[in-house]
Design a protein around this motif. Structure first.
Motif, PDB file in Angstrom:
ATOM      1  N   VAL A  78      21.233  -9.252  -3.494  1.00 36.35           N
ATOM      2  CA  VAL A  78      20.509  -8.268  -2.681  1.00 36.35           C
ATOM      3  C   VAL A  78      19.289  -7.772  -3.451  1.00 36.35           C
ATOM      4  CG1 VAL A  78      20.639  -6.003  -1.595  1.00 36.35           C
ATOM      5  CG2 VAL A  78      22.558  -7.572  -1.402  1.00 36.35           C
ATOM      6  N   GLY A  79      19.498  -7.496  -4.748  1.00 35.49           N
ATOM      7  CA  GLY A  79      18.387  -7.052  -5.588  1.00 35.49           C
ATOM      8  C   GLY A  79      17.295  -8.096  -5.639  1.00 35.49           C
ATOM      9  N   CYS A  80      17.705  -9.348  -5.699  1.00 34.23           N
ATOM     10  CA  CYS A  80      16.740 -10.442  -5.784  1.00 34.23           C
ATOM     11  C   CYS A  80      15.921 -10.548  -4.506  1.00 34.23           C
ATOM     12  CB  CYS A  80      17.479 -11.755  -6.037  1.00 34.23           C
ATOM     13  SG  CYS A  80      16.402 -13.155  -6.054  1.00 34.23           S
ATOM     14  N   THR A  81      16.615 -10.418  -3.356  1.00 35.01           N
ATOM     15  CA  THR A  81      15.904 -10.490  -2.080  1.00 35.01           C
ATOM     16  C   THR A  81      14.831  -9.410  -2.018  1.00 35.01           C
ATOM     17  OG1 THR A  81      17.991 -11.187  -1.131  1.00 35.01           O
ATOM     18  CG2 THR A  81      16.249 -10.631   0.403  1.00 35.01           C
ATOM     19  N   ALA A  82      15.245  -8.184  -2.378  1.00 29.09           N
ATOM     20  CA  ALA A  82      14.279  -7.088  -2.375  1.00 29.09           C
ATOM     21  C   ALA A  82      13.172  -7.357  -3.384  1.00 29.09           C
ATOM     22  CB  ALA A  82      14.986  -5.776  -2.687  1.00 29.09           C
ATOM     23  N   GLY A  83      13.554  -7.947  -4.521  1.00 23.78           N
ATOM     24  CA  GLY A  83      12.570  -8.247  -5.567  1.00 23.78           C
ATOM     25  C   GLY A  83      11.551  -9.279  -5.104  1.00 23.78           C
ATOM     26  N   VAL A  84      12.030 -10.290  -4.365  1.00 27.04           N
ATOM     27  CA  VAL A  84      11.116 -11.309  -3.847  1.00 27.04           C
ATOM     28  C   VAL A  84      10.122 -10.668  -2.887  1.00 27.04           C
ATOM     29  CG1 VAL A  84      10.952 -13.320  -2.335  1.00 27.04           C
ATOM     30  CG2 VAL A  84      12.629 -13.295  -4.175  1.00 27.04           C
ATOM     31  N   VAL A  85      10.665  -9.795  -2.020  1.00 23.05           N
ATOM     32  CA  VAL A  85       9.793  -9.103  -1.063  1.00 23.05           C
ATOM     33  C   VAL A  85       8.743  -8.290  -1.830  1.00 23.05           C
ATOM     34  CG1 VAL A  85       9.699  -7.296   0.696  1.00 23.05           C
ATOM     35  CG2 VAL A  85      11.518  -9.017   0.763  1.00 23.05           C
ATOM     36  N   LEU A  86       9.224  -7.557  -2.848  1.00 24.42           N
ATOM     37  CA  LEU A  86       8.320  -6.739  -3.661  1.00 24.42           C
ATOM     38  C   LEU A  86       7.278  -7.605  -4.361  1.00 24.42           C
ATOM     39  CD1 LEU A  86       8.154  -3.664  -4.742  1.00 24.42           C
ATOM     40  CD2 LEU A  86       9.116  -4.643  -6.822  1.00 24.42           C
ATOM     41  N   GLY A  87       7.737  -8.719  -4.950  1.00 25.66           N
ATOM     42  CA  GLY A  87       6.840  -9.595  -5.698  1.00 25.66           C
ATOM     43  C   GLY A  87       5.792 -10.227  -4.795  1.00 25.66           C
ATOM     44  N   VAL A  88       6.248 -10.726  -3.624  1.00 27.01           N
ATOM     45  CA  VAL A  88       5.325 -11.357  -2.690  1.00 27.01           C
ATOM     46  C   VAL A  88       4.339 -10.320  -2.161  1.00 27.01           C
ATOM     47  CG1 VAL A  88       5.127 -12.481  -0.445  1.00 27.01           C
ATOM     48  CG2 VAL A  88       6.895 -13.216  -2.043  1.00 27.01           C
ATOM     49  N   GLY A  89       4.866  -9.120  -1.862  1.00 30.92           N
ATOM     50  CA  GLY A  89       3.998  -8.030  -1.402  1.00 30.92           C
ATOM     51  C   GLY A  89       2.982  -7.668  -2.463  1.00 30.92           C
ATOM     52  N   GLY A  90       3.461  -7.581  -3.711  1.00 31.98           N
ATOM     53  CA  GLY A  90       2.571  -7.246  -4.828  1.00 31.98           C
ATOM     54  C   GLY A  90       1.492  -8.301  -4.994  1.00 31.98           C
ATOM     55  N   ALA A  91       1.893  -9.570  -4.853  1.00 32.26           N
ATOM     56  CA  ALA A  91       0.934 -10.664  -4.985  1.00 32.26           C
ATOM     57  C   ALA A  91      -0.098 -10.602  -3.869  1.00 32.26           C
ATOM     58  CB  ALA A  91       1.668 -12.007  -4.958  1.00 32.26           C
ATOM     59  N   ALA A  92       0.380 -10.307  -2.655  1.00 30.63           N
ATOM     60  CA  ALA A  92      -0.542 -10.201  -1.524  1.00 30.63           C
ATOM     61  C   ALA A  92      -1.516  -9.049  -1.749  1.00 30.63           C
ATOM     62  CB  ALA A  92       0.238  -9.998  -0.223  1.00 30.63           C
ATOM     63  N   ALA A  93      -0.992  -7.947  -2.303  1.00 33.07           N
ATOM     64  CA  ALA A  93      -1.838  -6.788  -2.577  1.00 33.07           C
ATOM     65  C   ALA A  93      -2.862  -7.128  -3.656  1.00 33.07           C
ATOM     66  CB  ALA A  93      -0.984  -5.603  -3.008  1.00 33.07           C
ATOM     67  N   ALA A  94      -2.421  -7.833  -4.705  1.00 33.99           N
ATOM     68  CA  ALA A  94      -3.325  -8.223  -5.787  1.00 33.99           C
ATOM     69  C   ALA A  94      -4.429  -9.109  -5.228  1.00 33.99           C
ATOM     70  CB  ALA A  94      -2.563  -8.959  -6.880  1.00 33.99           C
ATOM     71  N   ASN A  95      -4.038  -9.979  -4.298  1.00 30.10           N
ATOM     72  CA  ASN A  95      -4.995 -10.892  -3.689  1.00 30.10           C
ATOM     73  C   ASN A  95      -5.984 -10.130  -2.816  1.00 30.10           C
ATOM     74  OD1 ASN A  95      -5.423 -12.838  -1.017  1.00 30.10           O
ATOM     75  ND2 ASN A  95      -5.713 -13.819  -2.994  1.00 30.10           N
ATOM     76  N   HIS A  96      -5.440  -9.134  -2.103  1.00 25.01           N
ATOM     77  CA  HIS A  96      -6.268  -8.418  -1.131  1.00 25.01           C
ATOM     78  C   HIS A  96      -7.185  -7.401  -1.793  1.00 25.01           C
ATOM     79  CE1 HIS A  96      -7.057  -5.484   2.169  1.00 25.01           C
ATOM     80  NE2 HIS A  96      -7.225  -6.614   2.835  1.00 25.01           N
ATOM     81  N   PHE A  97      -6.627  -6.625  -2.739  1.00 24.82           N
ATOM     82  CA  PHE A  97      -7.398  -5.523  -3.316  1.00 24.82           C
ATOM     83  C   PHE A  97      -8.161  -5.934  -4.570  1.00 24.82           C
ATOM     84  CE2 PHE A  97      -3.980  -3.296  -0.976  1.00 24.82           C
ATOM     85  CZ  PHE A  97      -4.795  -2.645  -0.058  1.00 24.82           C
ATOM     86  N   ALA A  98      -7.569  -6.808  -5.390  1.00 26.91           N
ATOM     87  CA  ALA A  98      -8.225  -7.151  -6.643  1.00 26.91           C
ATOM     88  C   ALA A  98      -8.854  -8.540  -6.586  1.00 26.91           C
ATOM     89  CB  ALA A  98      -7.230  -7.071  -7.787  1.00 26.91           C
ATOM     90  N   ASP A  99      -8.709  -9.226  -5.442  1.00 30.28           N
ATOM     91  CA  ASP A  99      -9.302 -10.547  -5.253  1.00 30.28           C
ATOM     92  C   ASP A  99      -8.829 -11.541  -6.313  1.00 30.28           C
ATOM     93  OD1 ASP A  99     -10.689 -12.191  -3.662  1.00 30.28           O
ATOM     94  OD2 ASP A  99     -12.631 -11.850  -4.610  1.00 30.28           O
ATOM     95  N   ILE A 100      -7.531 -11.469  -6.641  1.00 26.28           N
ATOM     96  CA  ILE A 100      -6.963 -12.405  -7.612  1.00 26.28           C
ATOM     97  C   ILE A 100      -6.351 -13.564  -6.846  1.00 26.28           C
ATOM     98  CG2 ILE A 100      -5.101 -12.691  -9.311  1.00 26.28           C
ATOM     99  CD1 ILE A 100      -5.534  -9.703  -9.996  1.00 26.28           C
ATOM    100  N   THR A 101      -6.633 -14.768  -7.293  1.00 28.78           N
ATOM    101  CA  THR A 101      -6.037 -15.937  -6.640  1.00 28.78           C
ATOM    102  C   THR A 101      -4.537 -15.961  -6.956  1.00 28.78           C
ATOM    103  OG1 THR A 101      -8.071 -17.086  -7.148  1.00 28.78           O
ATOM    104  CG2 THR A 101      -6.247 -18.412  -6.292  1.00 28.78           C
TER     105      THR A 101
END
Lengths: 406, 233
Positions: free
Chosen positions: A341-364
């Motif tokens: 369960v922790g991992c599922t939430a972690g994946v969501v968090l990680g993917v969300g974080g990556a999307a945010a990094a991509n969107h706000f900081a323009d990181i590939t």
């Protein structure tokens, strides 16, 4: 049996929700960090490898030498010592697959009411091979165009966009420094170079046209630099040696004297960049893994507390017929549920974080199913690994001592 | 008829820093199916240790224990667990229900370890709750009912796997006199109408009178084995 165990594990976890949540949080942060760092690391590697392949592989650049006039030393390329004939001679070496001389310049380009300032490269059709570039529409100019110095051009996507908009540029006539040039081909999109320049903001014309009609040259037939591609990565050292020898001979450089040109291995430079990116992404992954490890230790810690707290319950279960492996499985199941369960939430968090990094900081960022699957596997393993010791401790409790425990 | 319990020359010693301390010193005892036995003795007489050995929760240092025709000394831990699950029903002084599970789940727990299907588990658990008069509390939690009721649930749990033997360790120790009487009547009923062998440990003579046979322990030895009524005189 398994279903019943799941229900019981759920019930046990529900009995102390805050604690379960905090234990899970360790996993969430650990997995989230791993997923995010993998995404950023792979993204960095991806953009570097994109740049490398857009630049062309096994690449050399040959620059003409420096000049000294009145004690003032000029930089490389200041003395025009390289010629189209040099490029021709180099291309005949067996180690080379393509060689293109380049006369660069900047010019104002006009089509209809649009005008645009861009870099213009006078070169040969071999340039496309060297740079691993293709034509999206139309045709490249031919060697015959180079021989007769015709006014033809291949234009990059950015130039086409600015001059033509949505119009098809092929077979239209543009004006470069007032002279008309026929657009024979539209180059395919290439994107940014490693140093961030827009490679599509380019026009290619025959080298002879650039020399005689557009820019003019100091001496007849000279070029600013030559780009050359070796047949393979293995041939790069031999190619470098051969090119040096051939050019020294052609330029009549005496034994022991400095060359009046420089051969640079571009691919080696770029590989260093790729290497640095790889090291960085490994480092990011390693740091993130440490947080996953800490999360795992958190699980173990809480499971040990839980086993102690539930000693009496374990005693009851053993007394009414639970086998050691039933007890083991029960506690292991809890640890695994927490990690999954922790991992599922972690994946969501990680993917969300990556999307945010991509969107706000323009990181590939690059997120692959593989890396998510990997995160899941690791989380399940962490659950089993760190849950096993407490679970075994529970299973090995002596029933009478467990029953007597207050 | 073969005895359900046959014990010969049973010794139990606990290892301490000061050397082994004998707790049971050569017990011989045979209990036939259908008996109702009360075990009495002062604290430290070894009766609880004896009970734990009877329940396969502890192993003797020396001696033979044959339960339901099987030599317990030769069994591994999984086989012991199976024996506890199939042959024995435990009733403890502290009830020992799982606090977070409702009564139905508590009663059906032995069936979970006996690999019985869920639908049958629920049916049998409810039958047993019916039998002890608590069917309407099936979905309640243990802390929502009284101590006497909790002990009835524990008895229902002990009975759910249709054991041949019920081992009760001070089952009325935490209950008032009236409730104790009710619990003991329930045991007697199980013994007389269902033919279940009941062995109970108690230190209250009144409770022991519900049994048919009395066994007394003192300092790790058996000092009396006979009719309850004779012991009182």
């Amino acid at each position: 049996m398994t279903v019943q165990m799941l229900i019981e594990a759920w019930r046990a976890m529900g009995a102390n929700r805050l604690r379960t949540f905090l234990t899970m949080l360790g996993m969430v942060i650990g997995v989230g960090a791993v997923v995010l760092m993998l995404a950023i690391g792979q993204g960095a590697q991806y953009s570097v490898s994109q740049s490398i392949s857009s630049m062309g592989s096994n690449l050399f650049i040959i620059l003409s030498g420096s000049s000294t006039s009145g004690g003032l030393r000029m930089g490389l390329g200041a003395t025009p010592t390289l010629t189209v004939a040099d490029a021709q001679a180099l291309s005949e070496l067996p180690e080379m697959s393509a060689v293109a001389p380049v006369v660069p310049g900047v010019a104002q380009v006009v089509y209809g009411s649009n005008n645009w300032s861009t870099q213009v490269f006078g070169t040969t059709p071999a340039y496309l091979t060297v740079r691993n570039w293709t034509i999206a529409q139309g045709y490249p100019f031919a060697d015959s165009d180079v021989r007769s110095a015709t006014r033809v051009a291949m234009i990059g996507q950015t130039v086409a966009q600015n001059l033509f908009g949505n119009e098809d540029p092929v077979n239209k006539t543009i004006r470069i420094k007032q002279s008309p040039y026929l657009v024979v081909g539209l180059l395919s999109a290439k994107g940014q170079s490693l140093d961030g320049r827009d490679q599509d903001d380019t026009i290619l014309i025959p080298v002879t046209t650039a020399q005689r009609k557009l820019f003019g040259t100091q001496f007849q037939g000279t070029v600013r630099f030559i780009m050359a591609q070796a047949v393979s990565a293995q041939m790069m050292p031999a190619a470098e040696r051969e090119m040096n020898a051939l050019l020294r001979q052609r330029h009549h450089v005496r034994e022991g004297a400095d060359s009046d040109f420089t051969v640079r291995n571009l691919t080696a430079l770029v590989n260093t960049a790729a290497q640095a990116t790889r090291v960085m992404s490994i480092l990011l992954g390693a740091i993130a893994s440490i947080s996953l490890l800490v999360g795992g230790i958190g699980i173990m810690n809480i499971m040990l507390v839980s086993v102690t707290e539930r000693t009496r319950e374990i005693g009851i279960r053993v007394a009414i017929g639970a086998r050691q492996r039933d007890i083991l499985m029960q506690f292991l199941m809890e640890a695994i549920i927490i990690s999954i369960v922790g991992c599922t939430a972690g994946v969501v968090l990680g993917v969300g974080g990556a999307a945010a990094a991509n969107h706000f900081a323009d990181i590939t960022v690059v997120i692959t199913g593989g890396s998510i699957l990997q995160a899941f596997m690791v989380a399940a393993c962490v659950g089993i690994f760190f849950g096993f010791y407490p679970a075994r401790k529970a299973a090995r409790l002596k029933p009478i001592e467990a029953l007597r425990y207050q | 008829m073969d005895p359900i319990i046959r014990i010969e020359g049973l010794h139990k010693e606990y290892e301490t820093d000061a050397g082994p301390v004998p707790v049971l010193k050569g017990i011989d005892l045979t209990i036939d199916p259908g008996e109702f036995v009360a075990i009495m003795g002062p604290s430290g007489s070894g009766k609880s240790t004896f009970m734990n050995i009877l329940g396969c929760l502890d192993v003797p240092t020396r001696g033979k224990y044959i339960l339901n025709g099987r030599d317990v000394g030769t069994l591994n831990s999984d086989q012991l667990a199976h024996l506890r699950n199939e042959v024995i029903g435990f009733v403890f002084q502290g009830f020992n229900l799982l606090p977070r599970a409702n009564l139905e789940d508590n009663v059906s727990l032995p069936l979970v370890y006996g690999d019985v299907q869920k639908s049958e588990r629920i049916a049998r658990a409810n039958d047993m709750l019916e039998k002890v008069g608590l069917a309407k509390y099936a979905k309640s939690l243990p802390n929502q009912i009284s101590g006497g009721q909790q002990q009835r649930v524990a008895i229902a749990r002990a009975l759910v796997n249709r054991p041949k033997l019920i081992l009760a360790d001070e089952p009325t120790g935490n209950l008032d006199t009236r409730t104790s009487g009710e619990i003991m009547s329930l045991f007697r009923q199980l013994n007389e109408s269902d033919g279940i062998t009941v062995v109970l440990v108690t230190h209250e003579p009144d409770i022991a009178t519900y049994a048919k046979r009395l066994v007394k322990f003192l300092d790790g030895s058996l000092i009396y084995d006979g009719e309850v009524s004779e012991a009182r005189t």
